[in-house]
Design an enzyme around this catalytic site. Structure first.
Site, PDB file in Angstrom:
ATOM      1  N   TYR A 171       0.845  -1.195   0.000  1.00 12.93           N
ATOM      2  CA  TYR A 171       0.000   0.000   0.000  1.00 12.93           C
ATOM      3  C   TYR A 171       0.886   1.253   0.000  1.00 12.93           C
ATOM      4  O   TYR A 171       0.693   2.159  -0.822  1.00 12.93           O
ATOM      5  CB  TYR A 171      -0.916  -0.028   1.229  1.00 12.93           C
ATOM      6  CG  TYR A 171      -1.888   1.126   1.301  1.00 12.93           C
ATOM      7  CD1 TYR A 171      -3.013   1.164   0.482  1.00 12.93           C
ATOM      8  CD2 TYR A 171      -1.695   2.175   2.196  1.00 12.93           C
ATOM      9  CE1 TYR A 171      -3.911   2.221   0.542  1.00 12.93           C
ATOM     10  CE2 TYR A 171      -2.591   3.234   2.273  1.00 12.93           C
ATOM     11  CZ  TYR A 171      -3.694   3.251   1.443  1.00 12.93           C
ATOM     12  OH  TYR A 171      -4.585   4.295   1.506  1.00 12.93           O
ATOM     13  N   ILE A 206      -9.012   8.747   7.846  1.00 13.97           N
ATOM     14  CA  ILE A 206     -10.356   9.231   7.497  1.00 13.97           C
ATOM     15  C   ILE A 206     -11.318   8.065   7.734  1.00 13.97           C
ATOM     16  O   ILE A 206     -11.113   6.969   7.182  1.00 13.97           O
ATOM     17  CB  ILE A 206     -10.434   9.662   6.007  1.00 13.97           C
ATOM     18  CG1 ILE A 206      -9.325  10.667   5.654  1.00 13.97           C
ATOM     19  CG2 ILE A 206     -11.823  10.215   5.685  1.00 13.97           C
ATOM     20  CD1 ILE A 206      -9.387  12.003   6.343  1.00 13.97           C
ATOM     21  N   THR A 208     -13.815   5.663   7.132  1.00 15.75           N
ATOM     22  CA  THR A 208     -14.577   5.136   5.987  1.00 15.75           C
ATOM     23  C   THR A 208     -14.632   3.609   6.109  1.00 15.75           C
ATOM     24  O   THR A 208     -13.918   3.030   6.937  1.00 15.75           O
ATOM     25  CB  THR A 208     -13.887   5.459   4.635  1.00 15.75           C
ATOM     26  OG1 THR A 208     -12.682   4.660   4.550  1.00 15.75           O
ATOM     27  CG2 THR A 208     -13.551   6.921   4.465  1.00 15.75           C
ATOM     28  N   PRO A 209     -15.403   2.939   5.229  1.00 13.21           N
ATOM     29  CA  PRO A 209     -15.440   1.469   5.265  1.00 13.21           C
ATOM     30  C   PRO A 209     -14.064   0.820   5.086  1.00 13.21           C
ATOM     31  O   PRO A 209     -13.863  -0.334   5.457  1.00 13.21           O
ATOM     32  CB  PRO A 209     -16.372   1.116   4.106  1.00 13.21           C
ATOM     33  CG  PRO A 209     -17.249   2.308   3.949  1.00 13.21           C
ATOM     34  CD  PRO A 209     -16.386   3.491   4.267  1.00 13.21           C
TER      35      PRO A 209
HETATM   36  N1  LIG Z   1      -9.811   6.254   4.581  1.00 12.29           N
HETATM   37  C1  LIG Z   1      -8.587   6.660   4.817  1.00 12.29           C
HETATM   38  O1  LIG Z   1      -8.175   6.861   5.971  1.00 12.29           O
HETATM   39  C2  LIG Z   1      -7.623   6.899   3.692  1.00 12.29           C
HETATM   40  C3  LIG Z   1      -6.354   7.392   4.004  1.00 12.29           C
HETATM   41  C4  LIG Z   1      -5.443   7.603   2.970  1.00 12.29           C
HETATM   42  C5  LIG Z   1      -5.798   7.373   1.656  1.00 12.29           C
HETATM   43  N2  LIG Z   1      -7.044   6.890   1.392  1.00 12.29           N
HETATM   44  C6  LIG Z   1      -7.342   6.636  -0.010  1.00 12.29           C
HETATM   45  O2  LIG Z   1      -8.580   7.207  -0.355  1.00 12.29           O
HETATM   46  C7  LIG Z   1      -9.199   6.440  -1.397  1.00 12.29           C
HETATM   47  C8  LIG Z   1     -10.621   6.079  -0.989  1.00 12.29           C
HETATM   48  O3  LIG Z   1     -10.555   5.367   0.233  1.00 12.29           O
HETATM   49  P1  LIG Z   1     -11.825   5.032   1.136  1.00 12.29           P
HETATM   50  O4  LIG Z   1     -11.355   5.120   2.533  1.00 12.29           O
HETATM   51  O5  LIG Z   1     -13.008   5.802   0.699  1.00 12.29           O
HETATM   52  O6  LIG Z   1     -11.966   3.476   0.767  1.00 12.29           O
HETATM   53  P2  LIG Z   1     -13.254   2.535   0.624  1.00 12.29           P
HETATM   54  O7  LIG Z   1     -12.737   1.146   0.745  1.00 12.29           O
HETATM   55  O8  LIG Z   1     -14.314   2.965   1.559  1.00 12.29           O
HETATM   56  O9  LIG Z   1     -13.748   2.816  -0.876  1.00 12.29           O
HETATM   57  C9  LIG Z   1     -12.955   2.437  -1.974  1.00 12.29           C
HETATM   58  C10 LIG Z   1     -13.835   2.244  -3.193  1.00 12.29           C
HETATM   59  O10 LIG Z   1     -12.978   1.834  -4.279  1.00 12.29           O
HETATM   60  C11 LIG Z   1     -13.619   0.769  -4.970  1.00 12.29           C
HETATM   61  N3  LIG Z   1     -12.618  -0.059  -5.653  1.00 12.29           N
HETATM   62  C12 LIG Z   1     -11.797  -0.997  -5.147  1.00 12.29           C
HETATM   63  N4  LIG Z   1     -11.071  -1.566  -6.116  1.00 12.29           N
HETATM   64  C13 LIG Z   1     -11.441  -0.965  -7.276  1.00 12.29           C
HETATM   65  C14 LIG Z   1     -11.051  -1.121  -8.640  1.00 12.29           C
HETATM   66  N5  LIG Z   1     -10.143  -2.032  -9.009  1.00 12.29           N
HETATM   67  N6  LIG Z   1     -11.632  -0.318  -9.559  1.00 12.29           N
HETATM   68  C15 LIG Z   1     -12.558   0.592  -9.195  1.00 12.29           C
HETATM   69  N7  LIG Z   1     -12.992   0.775  -7.946  1.00 12.29           N
HETATM   70  C16 LIG Z   1     -12.429   0.003  -6.991  1.00 12.29           C
HETATM   71  C17 LIG Z   1     -14.367   0.000  -3.892  1.00 12.29           C
HETATM   72  O11 LIG Z   1     -15.405  -0.808  -4.444  1.00 12.29           O
HETATM   73  C18 LIG Z   1     -14.892   1.145  -3.035  1.00 12.29           C
HETATM   74  O12 LIG Z   1     -16.143   1.603  -3.472  1.00 12.29           O
HETATM   75  C19 LIG Z   1      -8.299   5.223  -1.604  1.00 12.29           C
HETATM   76  O13 LIG Z   1      -7.423   5.441  -2.686  1.00 12.29           O
HETATM   77  C20 LIG Z   1      -7.497   5.155  -0.320  1.00 12.29           C
HETATM   78  O14 LIG Z   1      -6.261   4.516  -0.464  1.00 12.29           O
HETATM   79  C21 LIG Z   1      -7.960   6.640   2.372  1.00 12.29           C
END
Ligand SMILES: NC(=O)c1ccc[n+]([C@@H]2O[C@H](COP(=O)([O-])OP(=O)(O)OC[C@H]3O[C@@H](n4cnc5c(N)ncnc54)[C@H](O)[C@@H]3O)[C@@H](O)[C@H]2O)c1
Length: 279
Positions: A171, A206, A208-209
């Protein structure tokens, strides 16, 4: 109406940060294409907003398409669809991402690293962003330009792209790649006068799921959130709107002079360091 008359594509928009970004962009006047691999949830997210929006706007402001960001064929299909139906793309948010903890079964630490798991995470997080940028450049470079109104690519990286994460190396490595690729895309587009900006956002903690598997359930979850919050200077986990507003700024013409930059949305986590003197 900060995005009026703009067409935006958001990946991973079925839930979490992507869904919040797509909804906010809609509220700000954009036409938004939600995309994801979870078609049922993605369609639902899009339908929810269409119902409220159609009360005051005739045309369909949002729609859902299937797009697996790791598939070049899916990106080609999406590009064809957008060209046919919208004739332009103004904003791409490369948001889809996975930790790999649920999607793969192998070890993610540097010593026991399972290469199939490593590749899967990179395919989605890094190849997905590279393919998204490639597709967007082709669609955006020929769009009718107005002075002070560039097309914008917003890549969702992570604080994990800036520091080491020993138990999530795939990651962290993939997100570091996103951070660097964003700058290459920004410079390439500037050098070619394409009128396309590209920036990265670096969220951390953040709620989130994505955190579900890491936080557990019930009381254990409350305890886990408390423990994480202790290490966040602001004292609590962020919410999806904290990231959505940053994406809105970078997508809008308010950031017309901003390209190749990175914006951390992390409650201050990366502002300091450990082992700092207290007196
Ligand atoms: N939540 C956090 O704390 C956090 C921190 C740093 C970065 N991020 C980044 O933010 C972004 C969103 O994260 P989130 O927390 O909303 O995650 P999440 O798991 O809640 O949502 C991710 C979404 O991406 C979709 N997904 C997964 N694989 C996919 C693919 N191959 N093609 C298209 N869609 C796909 C999933 O179905 C889901 O709807 C991600 O890139 C994550 O790495 C999140």
């Amino acid at each position: 109406m900060r995005l009026l008359n703009k067409v935006a594509l958001v990946t991973g928009a079925a839930q979490g940060i992507g869904k919040a970004i797509a909804e906010l962009f809609l509220k700000e006047g954009a036409t938004v294409i939600f995309s994801d691999i979870n078609d049922e949830k993605g369609q639902c997210a899009c339908d929810e907003i269409n119902i409220t929006r159609q009360q005051w706007r005739e045309s369909k402001p949002a729609e859902y398409i299937h797009l697996d960001v790791s598939s070049e064929d899916d990106w080609k299909n999406a590009a064809e669809y957008i060209t046919q139906h919208y004739h332009r793309l103004d904003i791409l948010v490369n948001n889809a991402g996975i930790t790999g903890f649920l999607e793969t079964s192998g070890a993610h630490d540097p010593e026991h690293l399972d290469m199939a798991s490593w590749h899967k995470v990179h395919q989605v997080n890094l190849d997905g962003v590279a393919l998204g940028c490639k597709t967007a450049i082709a669609l955006m470079k020929n769009r009718p330009t107005q002075k002070g109104s560039n097309a914008s690519i917003v890549n969702i990286s992570s604080r994990s792209g800036m520091v080491g994460i020993p138990l999530a190396t795939a990651y962290a490595s993939s997100k570091a790649g996103v951070r660097n690729h964003s700058k290459s895309v920004a410079l390439y587009c500037a050098q070619n006068s394409y009128g396309i900006r590209c920036n990265s956002i670096h969220p951390a903690a953040i709620y989130t799921p994505m955190w579900d598997a890491m936080l557990g359930e019930g009381d254990a979850r409350e305890e886990a959130i408390k423990a994480i919050s202790k290490d966040i200077p602001l004292g609590y986990m962020g919410d999806v709107m904290d990231v959505a507003y940053a994406a809105l700024y970078l997508a809008s013409d308010e950031s017309k002079y901003v390209t190749g930059t990175e914006l951390t949305i992390d409650g201050g986590i990366l502002a300091g360091s450990t082992a700092a003197p207290t007196q």
